[in-house]
Design an enzyme around this catalytic site. Structure first.
Site, PDB file in Angstrom:
ATOM      1  N   ASN A  13     -10.644  -2.123   2.984  1.00  0.00           N
ATOM      2  CA  ASN A  13     -10.072  -0.989   3.897  1.00  0.00           C
ATOM      3  C   ASN A  13      -8.887  -0.770   2.736  1.00  0.00           C
ATOM      4  OD1 ASN A  13      -7.891  -0.212   5.090  1.00  0.00           O
ATOM      5  ND2 ASN A  13      -7.196  -2.497   5.407  1.00  0.00           N
ATOM      6  N   LYS A  15      -6.460   2.196   4.421  1.00  0.00           N
ATOM      7  CA  LYS A  15      -5.349   2.080   4.729  1.00  0.00           C
ATOM      8  C   LYS A  15      -4.885   3.395   4.596  1.00  0.00           C
ATOM      9  CE  LYS A  15      -4.673  -1.854   4.003  1.00  0.00           C
ATOM     10  NZ  LYS A  15      -3.851  -3.859   3.275  1.00  0.00           N
ATOM     11  N   HIS A  99      -5.886  -6.108  12.391  1.00  0.00           N
ATOM     12  CA  HIS A  99      -5.265  -6.641  10.760  1.00  0.00           C
ATOM     13  C   HIS A  99      -4.063  -6.049  11.230  1.00  0.00           C
ATOM     14  CE1 HIS A  99      -4.031  -5.488   6.931  1.00  0.00           C
ATOM     15  NE2 HIS A  99      -5.374  -5.399   6.738  1.00  0.00           N
ATOM     16  N   GLU A 101      -1.503  -5.729   9.464  1.00  0.00           N
ATOM     17  CA  GLU A 101      -0.757  -4.570   9.436  1.00  0.00           C
ATOM     18  C   GLU A 101      -0.296  -3.689  11.368  1.00  0.00           C
ATOM     19  OE1 GLU A 101      -2.584  -2.681   6.593  1.00  0.00           O
ATOM     20  OE2 GLU A 101      -1.254  -4.023   4.742  1.00  0.00           O
ATOM     21  N   GLU A 171      -7.763 -13.734   6.752  1.00  0.00           N
ATOM     22  CA  GLU A 171      -6.187 -12.996   5.660  1.00  0.00           C
ATOM     23  C   GLU A 171      -4.897 -13.350   5.968  1.00  0.00           C
ATOM     24  OE1 GLU A 171      -8.065  -8.598   4.465  1.00  0.00           O
ATOM     25  OE2 GLU A 171      -6.810  -8.584   6.578  1.00  0.00           O
ATOM     26  N   GLY A 177      -1.489  -7.343  -0.010  1.00  0.00           N
ATOM     27  CA  GLY A 177      -1.225  -6.373  -0.893  1.00  0.00           C
ATOM     28  C   GLY A 177       0.352  -7.676  -1.405  1.00  0.00           C
ATOM     29  N   SER A 217      -5.953  -9.755  -1.605  1.00  0.00           N
ATOM     30  CA  SER A 217      -5.201  -9.750  -2.895  1.00  0.00           C
ATOM     31  C   SER A 217      -7.236  -9.511  -3.390  1.00  0.00           C
ATOM     32  CB  SER A 217      -4.023 -10.678  -2.762  1.00  0.00           C
ATOM     33  OG  SER A 217      -3.012  -9.936  -2.992  1.00  0.00           O
TER      34      SER A 217
END
Ligand code: PGA
Length: 262
Positions: A13, A15, A99, A101, A171, A177, A217
């Site tokens: 991904n 992003k 996702h 985010e 996730e 991140g 991560s």
């Protein structure tokens, strides 16, 4: 490993990174670095603007491309949005849905996740449906409750046949991140729970074939031990996918674990 039916699935991904020339360069490096690892399914998720460029760069390599989001309608007056048929037309085979985010910053709800997953399936795209708890939920012992809520609303009304084409990604939001990875044991506990839920809803065969990715991560150094867990079938990689060597290292380590099990 008994029951493991598929090779590792590794998704990158990207992003909101990479102009088209940068994306082309990264994709070409990824193709070179991943040569020989094609027992794995590899999918790259660049931004919308770089899809065509990356599609050309990976053509003939076995690597696929996907988008990071989609709208649930096929077309219409939805300024700024991109639909599943448009993604198919751009060469996508996969699309990320829900996702964290998108959930955190753009108002994605379990209901919109469900509409998007169904839109993807309608157009023949494989949705990668993302679920995961935030830190406060983990710390207050509500991880499983949160995952269950996301799964039941996000997958609502999907038939068993449709589930064949769905990939799930666990996730934990606190691991995305942040450099903090869930331990293999922590991840496996949730993955095993997800597979049990799938079994209850769609039967044993469907559940044992389902691909459940871990994300948060992931690096070459933790890929092997995570993949060794029975219910972890691959990875959704963010930061490390922006380096072709690290991304290929993650795929290579997963494949090493997979080959040992066969
Ligand atoms: P990360 O991101 O690997 O940078 O933690 C994972 C993701 O957002 O899918």
């Amino acid at each position: 490993m008994a029951g493991r039916k598929r090779g590792p699935f590794v998704a990158g991904n990207w992003k909101m990174h990479m102009t088209r020339p940068e994306a082309r360069e990264l994709a070409e490096k990824a193709v070179a670095a991943l040569a020989g690892l094609h027992e794995s399914e590899i999918v790259l998720f660049p931004s919308f603007t770089a899809l065509a460029e990356v599609g050309r760069a990976v053509a003939g390599s076995g690597i696929k491309i996907g988008a990071q989001d989609l709208h649930w309608e096929d077309k219409g007056a939805f300024t700024g949005e991109v639909s599943a048929p448009m993604l198919r037309d751009a060469g996508c085979t996969h699309v990320l849905v829900g996702h964290s985010e998108r959930r955190q910053y753009f108002g994605e709800t379990d209901e919109s996740v469900n509409r998007k997953a169904r839109a993807a399936l309608r157009s023949g795209l494989t949705p990668i449906v993302c679920v995961g708890e935030v830190l406060a939920e983990r710390e207050s012992g509500r991880t499983i409750e949160r995952i269950d809520a996301q799964l039941s609303a996000g997958l609502r009304d999907l038939a068993s046949g449709e589930m064949e084409a769905v990939v799930l990604a666990y996730e934990p939001v606190w691991a995305i991140g942040t450099g903090k990875t869930a331990s293999p044991g922590q991840a496996e506990e949730v993955h095993a729970h997800i597979r049990r839920r799938l079994e209850e809803s769609y039967g044993k065969d469907r559940a044992s074939c389902a691909i459940i990715l871990y994300g948060g991560s992931v690096k070459p150094a933790n890929s092997y031990s995570l993949f060794k867990e029975k219910n972890i079938d691959g990875f959704l990689v963010g930061g490390a996918s922006l380096d072709a060597g690290d991304f290929a290292g993650i795929a290579a380590e997963a494949l090493r674990a997979y080959r040992e099990e066969k």
